[in-house]
Design a protein around this motif. Structure first.
Motif, PDB file in Angstrom:
ATOM      1  N   THR A  95     -18.484   4.492   5.711  1.00  0.00           N
ATOM      2  CA  THR A  95     -19.088   5.637   6.389  1.00  0.00           C
ATOM      3  C   THR A  95     -19.673   5.192   7.719  1.00  0.00           C
ATOM      4  OG1 THR A  95     -19.610   6.734   4.297  1.00  0.00           O
ATOM      5  CG2 THR A  95     -20.840   7.438   6.236  1.00  0.00           C
ATOM      6  N   LEU A  96     -19.349   5.932   8.773  1.00  0.00           N
ATOM      7  CA  LEU A  96     -19.898   5.664  10.100  1.00  0.00           C
ATOM      8  C   LEU A  96     -20.895   6.757  10.456  1.00  0.00           C
ATOM      9  CD1 LEU A  96     -16.741   4.612  12.166  1.00  0.00           C
ATOM     10  CD2 LEU A  96     -18.474   3.135  11.148  1.00  0.00           C
ATOM     11  N   SER A  97     -22.073   6.366  10.869  1.00  0.00           N
ATOM     12  CA  SER A  97     -23.081   7.344  11.276  1.00  0.00           C
ATOM     13  C   SER A  97     -22.706   7.917  12.640  1.00  0.00           C
ATOM     14  CB  SER A  97     -24.455   6.681  11.351  1.00  0.00           C
ATOM     15  OG  SER A  97     -24.500   5.768  12.445  1.00  0.00           O
ATOM     16  N   PRO A  98     -23.242   9.095  12.976  1.00  0.00           N
ATOM     17  CA  PRO A  98     -23.002   9.625  14.328  1.00  0.00           C
ATOM     18  C   PRO A  98     -23.410   8.647  15.424  1.00  0.00           C
ATOM     19  CG  PRO A  98     -23.926  11.334  12.920  1.00  0.00           C
ATOM     20  CD  PRO A  98     -23.979  10.054  12.131  1.00  0.00           C
ATOM     21  N   GLN A  99     -24.509   7.903  15.200  1.00  0.00           N
ATOM     22  CA  GLN A  99     -24.940   6.947  16.226  1.00  0.00           C
ATOM     23  C   GLN A  99     -23.941   5.804  16.372  1.00  0.00           C
ATOM     24  OE1 GLN A  99     -27.692   7.441  18.263  1.00  0.00           O
ATOM     25  NE2 GLN A  99     -26.590   5.841  19.388  1.00  0.00           N
ATOM     26  N   GLU A 100     -23.358   5.344  15.251  1.00  0.00           N
ATOM     27  CA  GLU A 100     -22.347   4.290  15.330  1.00  0.00           C
ATOM     28  C   GLU A 100     -21.133   4.774  16.110  1.00  0.00           C
ATOM     29  OE1 GLU A 100     -22.268   1.408  11.565  1.00  0.00           O
ATOM     30  OE2 GLU A 100     -22.329   3.518  10.954  1.00  0.00           O
ATOM     31  N   ASP A 134     -21.270  13.226   4.801  1.00  0.00           N
ATOM     32  CA  ASP A 134     -22.470  13.295   3.984  1.00  0.00           C
ATOM     33  C   ASP A 134     -23.662  12.964   4.874  1.00  0.00           C
ATOM     34  OD1 ASP A 134     -22.630  10.501   4.257  1.00  0.00           O
ATOM     35  OD2 ASP A 134     -21.622  10.137   2.347  1.00  0.00           O
ATOM     36  N   ARG A 135     -24.825  12.791   4.263  1.00  0.00           N
ATOM     37  CA  ARG A 135     -26.036  12.595   5.070  1.00  0.00           C
ATOM     38  C   ARG A 135     -25.986  11.317   5.902  1.00  0.00           C
ATOM     39  NH1 ARG A 135     -29.317   8.898   2.662  1.00  0.00           N
ATOM     40  NH2 ARG A 135     -28.862   8.339   0.488  1.00  0.00           N
ATOM     41  N   ARG A 136     -25.137  10.357   5.510  1.00  0.00           N
ATOM     42  CA  ARG A 136     -25.058   9.088   6.254  1.00  0.00           C
ATOM     43  C   ARG A 136     -24.091   9.158   7.421  1.00  0.00           C
ATOM     44  NH1 ARG A 136     -23.279   4.923   1.992  1.00  0.00           N
ATOM     45  NH2 ARG A 136     -22.006   6.728   1.422  1.00  0.00           N
ATOM     46  N   GLY A 137     -23.095  10.054   7.363  1.00  0.00           N
ATOM     47  CA  GLY A 137     -22.139  10.148   8.464  1.00  0.00           C
ATOM     48  C   GLY A 137     -20.772  10.587   7.997  1.00  0.00           C
ATOM     49  N   TYR A 138     -19.724   9.982   8.585  1.00  0.00           N
ATOM     50  CA  TYR A 138     -18.353  10.431   8.379  1.00  0.00           C
ATOM     51  C   TYR A 138     -17.474   9.263   7.923  1.00  0.00           C
ATOM     52  CZ  TYR A 138     -20.204  14.069  11.468  1.00  0.00           C
ATOM     53  OH  TYR A 138     -20.977  15.039  12.028  1.00  0.00           O
ATOM     54  N   ARG A 139     -16.446   9.603   7.144  1.00  0.00           N
ATOM     55  CA  ARG A 139     -15.458   8.596   6.729  1.00  0.00           C
ATOM     56  C   ARG A 139     -14.155   9.303   6.379  1.00  0.00           C
ATOM     57  NH1 ARG A 139     -19.060   8.959   2.579  1.00  0.00           N
ATOM     58  NH2 ARG A 139     -18.299   9.932   0.660  1.00  0.00           N
ATOM     59  N   LEU A 140     -13.050   8.562   6.435  1.00  0.00           N
ATOM     60  CA  LEU A 140     -11.767   9.087   6.002  1.00  0.00           C
ATOM     61  C   LEU A 140     -11.732   9.124   4.477  1.00  0.00           C
ATOM     62  CD1 LEU A 140      -9.253   7.294   8.403  1.00  0.00           C
ATOM     63  CD2 LEU A 140     -10.198   9.599   8.595  1.00  0.00           C
ATOM     64  N   VAL A 141     -11.149  10.175   3.944  1.00  0.00           N
ATOM     65  CA  VAL A 141     -11.062  10.334   2.499  1.00  0.00           C
ATOM     66  C   VAL A 141     -10.105   9.282   1.940  1.00  0.00           C
ATOM     67  CG1 VAL A 141     -10.364  11.868   0.617  1.00  0.00           C
ATOM     68  CG2 VAL A 141     -11.558  12.794   2.626  1.00  0.00           C
ATOM     69  N   SER A 142     -10.553   8.553   0.944  1.00  0.00           N
ATOM     70  CA  SER A 142      -9.723   7.525   0.332  1.00  0.00           C
ATOM     71  C   SER A 142      -8.473   8.132  -0.282  1.00  0.00           C
ATOM     72  CB  SER A 142     -10.531   6.793  -0.751  1.00  0.00           C
ATOM     73  OG  SER A 142      -9.736   5.848  -1.418  1.00  0.00           O
ATOM     74  N   GLY A 143      -7.320   7.578   0.056  1.00  0.00           N
ATOM     75  CA  GLY A 143      -6.052   8.044  -0.493  1.00  0.00           C
ATOM     76  C   GLY A 143      -5.398   9.166   0.269  1.00  0.00           C
ATOM     77  N   ALA A 144      -6.129   9.791   1.195  1.00  0.00           N
ATOM     78  CA  ALA A 144      -5.554  10.908   1.944  1.00  0.00           C
ATOM     79  C   ALA A 144      -4.866  10.454   3.221  1.00  0.00           C
ATOM     80  CB  ALA A 144      -6.637  11.933   2.286  1.00  0.00           C
ATOM     81  N   VAL A 145      -5.180   9.230   3.681  1.00  0.00           N
ATOM     82  CA  VAL A 145      -4.667   8.756   4.963  1.00  0.00           C
ATOM     83  C   VAL A 145      -4.046   7.376   4.780  1.00  0.00           C
ATOM     84  CG1 VAL A 145      -5.269   8.171   7.336  1.00  0.00           C
ATOM     85  CG2 VAL A 145      -6.450  10.041   6.197  1.00  0.00           C
ATOM     86  N   ASP A 146      -2.877   7.194   5.364  1.00  0.00           N
ATOM     87  CA  ASP A 146      -2.196   5.893   5.369  1.00  0.00           C
ATOM     88  C   ASP A 146      -2.330   5.298   6.764  1.00  0.00           C
ATOM     89  OD1 ASP A 146      -0.487   3.735   4.792  1.00  0.00           O
ATOM     90  OD2 ASP A 146       1.243   4.844   5.530  1.00  0.00           O
ATOM     91  N   VAL A 147      -3.062   4.188   6.888  1.00  0.00           N
ATOM     92  CA  VAL A 147      -3.326   3.558   8.188  1.00  0.00           C
ATOM     93  C   VAL A 147      -2.529   2.261   8.272  1.00  0.00           C
ATOM     94  CG1 VAL A 147      -5.100   2.637   9.729  1.00  0.00           C
ATOM     95  CG2 VAL A 147      -5.638   4.566   8.212  1.00  0.00           C
ATOM     96  N   ASP A 148      -1.727   2.118   9.341  1.00  0.00           N
ATOM     97  CA  ASP A 148      -0.858   0.939   9.444  1.00  0.00           C
ATOM     98  C   ASP A 148      -1.657  -0.364   9.511  1.00  0.00           C
ATOM     99  OD1 ASP A 148      -1.850   1.269  12.010  1.00  0.00           O
ATOM    100  OD2 ASP A 148       0.100   1.187  13.006  1.00  0.00           O
TER     101      ASP A 148
END
Length: 355
Positions: free
Chosen positions: A139-144, A184-198
């Motif tokens: 999870t990355l916070s908005p400030q990060e 969530d309250r901590r920030g944002y993240r990609l949903v596990s299993g929904a995205v394939d990153v090379d």
């Protein structure tokens, strides 16, 4: 995040009902024609409403209106307009249910869904997506995100929620309610299993390469290295701004170089000298100060019966190091040079290798 109270701007209470609906739709990133269709009003009326909204709220332009819609709470990131849904505008038309989004970072940033390329917006918005993809699972916070994408020159307002909303709309996987970006309250993240990153697949292959290496399977190491290198496709994160993208460009470049060297090292162990020489020459031309590459090329040339060419590589590397850095060759490169002069095949690690 700034609020109307802290900025001194009027609140949405000065707006009429339809003006609030238009501002909500603008905050969701909809175009005037989409807003007109959603609210069943003429497109000219949308433009007139927006002009009045800007005047009433003291806003500069449409981008400022988008930020204000989030600041006032009319739009919640990922939840659409708070007042009511903005009409039947399909956000996932033509996408298969449950489709996986593919994101490529090992080159210019690109994303696909069901084989269809996605439009990711302008460069700062793309850099936000790249940050999430590079930190997949965390999870990355908005400030990060602000620090990673804008660095020492943050935007006037916190536009991260705006970019996240637009990206969620673009990346929405299938027709279900689940987004690709979680919040969530901590920030944002990609949903596990929904995205394939090379880049994540590349790291998995690096782990497999280490396993094959420890098992003493050089042919498997070469095969896995080749698969990992096939994922790279041009300038890494080309054009993306911000300190995070710059740091990751350097890290991924080093990662690629390490994989190339590992593959070539195992090719030399198997006696595949002719296969390695052309790639080593190209690699040394791109990285003329890389002494391990120069040493590998010297070994490959010597084993192929080209001792004079191997010594020429040393002389060129020595001159380049002196001219560019003002330093002599390293002990490793000097030792390789001396072993070639003395014909020390055992020292060069060539004894028993296939010719």
């Amino acid at each position: 995040m700034p609020t109307p109270a802290t900025t001194g701007r009027p609140t949405v209470t000065v707006l009429g009902h339809q003006e609030r609906e238009v501002l909500s739709a603008v905050g969701c990133g909809l175009r005037d024609d989409e807003i007109a269709a959603a609210l069943a009003v003429p497109q000219d009326s949308v433009a007139e409403h927006l002009a009045r909204i800007l005047v009433k709220l003291g806003l500069r332009d449409r981008a400022a209106a988008v930020v204000h819609a989030f600041d006032c709470g009319l739009v919640v990131p990922g939840c659409g307009p708070r007042a009511r849904p903005v009409g039947p505008v399909p956000l996932t038309a033509g996408r298969g249910a449950g489709a996986t989004v593919r994101i490529s970072l090992l080159g210019p940033l690109q994303a696909w869904q069901g084989g269809r390329p996605l439009r990711l917006g302008h460069l700062r918005q793309q850099a936000v997506l790249a940050a999430l993809a590079l930190c997949a699972g965390r999870t990355l916070s908005p400030q990060e995100l602000l620090d990673g994408v804008w660095g020492a020159e943050p935007p006037v307002a916190n536009v991260v929620p705006v970019y996240i909303y637009r990206l969620r709309k673009t990346l929405h996987a299938g027709d279900g309610p689940d987004p690709v970006i979680e919040h969530d309250r901590r920030g944002y993240r990609l949903v596990s299993g929904a995205v394939d990153v090379d880049a994540a697949r590349m790291e998995e292959l690096v782990t497999d390469i280490g396993t094959a290496d420890r098992a003493g399977e050089p042919a498997e190491v070469i095969r896995l290295c080749s698969r990992a290198l096939d994922l790279f496709r041009g300038e890494l994160l080309a054009g993306l701004p911000g300190p995070l993208a710059e740091m990751e460009r350097l890290r991924l470049t080093e990662r690629r170089m390490a994989i190339v060297q590992r593959k070539l090292e195992h090719q030399l162990r198997l006696g595949q000298y002719s296969e390695a020489i052309a790639e080593l020459f190209a690699l040394l031309a791109a990285h003329p100060l890389n002494e391990p590459v120069a040493a590998m090329l010297m070994r490959a040339l010597y084993r192929s019966g080209r001792q004079a060419d191997a010594l020429t590589v040393f002389d060129r590397a020595r001159r380049r190091l002196a001219d560019d850095l003002g330093v002599p060759p390293s002990r490793m490169l000097r030792r390789t040079h001396q072993m070639i002069l003395s014909g020390d095949e055992a020292g060069l690690g060539l004894t028993g290798a296939a010719r």
